[in-house]
Design a protein around this motif. Sequence first.
Motif, mmCIF file in Angstrom:
data_model
loop_
_atom_site.group_PDB
_atom_site.id
_atom_site.type_symbol
_atom_site.label_atom_id
_atom_site.label_comp_id
_atom_site.label_asym_id
_atom_site.label_seq_id
_atom_site.Cartn_x
_atom_site.Cartn_y
_atom_site.Cartn_z
ATOM 1 N N GLU A 60 1.872 -46.236 82.338
ATOM 2 C CA GLU A 60 1.344 -46.843 81.279
ATOM 3 C C GLU A 60 2.419 -47.340 80.809
ATOM 4 O OE1 GLU A 60 0.234 -45.321 76.751
ATOM 5 O OE2 GLU A 60 -0.245 -44.156 78.477
ATOM 6 N N GLU A 61 3.717 -47.088 80.518
ATOM 7 C CA GLU A 61 4.956 -47.720 80.131
ATOM 8 C C GLU A 61 5.003 -49.125 81.078
ATOM 9 O OE1 GLU A 61 9.504 -46.969 79.284
ATOM 10 O OE2 GLU A 61 8.036 -45.261 78.914
ATOM 11 N N ALA A 62 5.021 -48.702 82.348
ATOM 12 C CA ALA A 62 5.333 -50.082 83.252
ATOM 13 C C ALA A 62 4.351 -50.965 83.020
ATOM 14 C CB ALA A 62 5.542 -49.446 84.553
ATOM 15 N N ILE A 63 3.136 -50.736 82.970
ATOM 16 C CA ILE A 63 1.880 -51.768 82.767
ATOM 17 C C ILE A 63 2.204 -52.452 81.576
ATOM 18 C CG2 ILE A 63 -0.643 -51.767 82.533
ATOM 19 C CD1 ILE A 63 -0.834 -49.358 84.555
ATOM 20 N N TYR A 64 2.446 -51.657 80.485
ATOM 21 C CA TYR A 64 2.404 -52.378 79.228
ATOM 22 C C TYR A 64 3.665 -53.049 79.092
ATOM 23 C CZ TYR A 64 -1.585 -49.781 77.251
ATOM 24 O OH TYR A 64 -2.659 -49.330 76.955
ATOM 25 N N ASN A 65 4.635 -53.085 79.976
ATOM 26 C CA ASN A 65 5.845 -53.697 79.576
ATOM 27 C C ASN A 65 5.930 -55.163 80.502
ATOM 28 O OD1 ASN A 65 7.043 -52.085 77.631
ATOM 29 N ND2 ASN A 65 8.077 -50.804 79.239
ATOM 30 N N GLN A 66 4.917 -54.966 81.458
ATOM 31 C CA GLN A 66 4.831 -56.367 82.310
ATOM 32 C C GLN A 66 4.290 -57.334 81.421
ATOM 33 O OE1 GLN A 66 2.742 -55.471 85.785
ATOM 34 N NE2 GLN A 66 4.419 -54.313 86.634
ATOM 35 N N ASP A 67 4.811 -58.700 81.911
ATOM 36 C CA ASP A 67 4.462 -59.802 81.188
ATOM 37 C C ASP A 67 3.334 -60.530 82.085
ATOM 38 O OD1 ASP A 67 3.857 -62.056 79.418
ATOM 39 O OD2 ASP A 67 5.702 -63.003 80.250
ATOM 40 N N MET A 68 2.232 -60.104 82.097
ATOM 41 C CA MET A 68 1.207 -60.645 83.079
ATOM 42 C C MET A 68 0.024 -61.608 82.282
ATOM 43 S SD MET A 68 -0.041 -57.096 84.696
ATOM 44 C CE MET A 68 -1.306 -57.647 85.844
ATOM 45 N N THR A 69 -0.201 -62.575 83.323
ATOM 46 C CA THR A 69 -0.854 -63.657 82.793
ATOM 47 C C THR A 69 -2.412 -63.392 82.772
ATOM 48 O OG1 THR A 69 0.553 -65.210 83.765
ATOM 49 C CG2 THR A 69 -1.599 -66.172 83.340
ATOM 50 N N ASP A 70 -3.076 -63.366 81.744
ATOM 51 C CA ASP A 70 -4.583 -63.057 81.821
ATOM 52 C C ASP A 70 -5.196 -64.398 81.489
ATOM 53 O OD1 ASP A 70 -3.927 -63.440 79.068
ATOM 54 O OD2 ASP A 70 -4.632 -61.841 78.300
ATOM 55 N N MET A 71 -6.519 -64.305 81.305
ATOM 56 C CA MET A 71 -7.523 -65.355 81.335
ATOM 57 C C MET A 71 -7.171 -66.251 79.875
ATOM 58 S SD MET A 71 -9.060 -66.005 83.859
ATOM 59 C CE MET A 71 -10.225 -67.082 83.163
#
Length: 53
Positions: A21-32
């Motif tokens: 969960e921490e790794a997912i939230y800390n990523q700067d991912m591009t969304d729509m």
Amino acid sequence: MINFEEELKKFHPSLEVEDAEEAIYNQDMTDMADILVKMLKETSEEEEYEYEE
């Protein structure tokens, strides 16, 4: 019969889930929304360039 209140008191999430969960939230991912903002920005910049000519 299952006593849900007692079971919830005993529940402890695994460290793996918390780490994921921490790794997912800390990523700067591009969304729509990011893509749409970029497209609108590029379009408005192109329109400004056309008006200057």
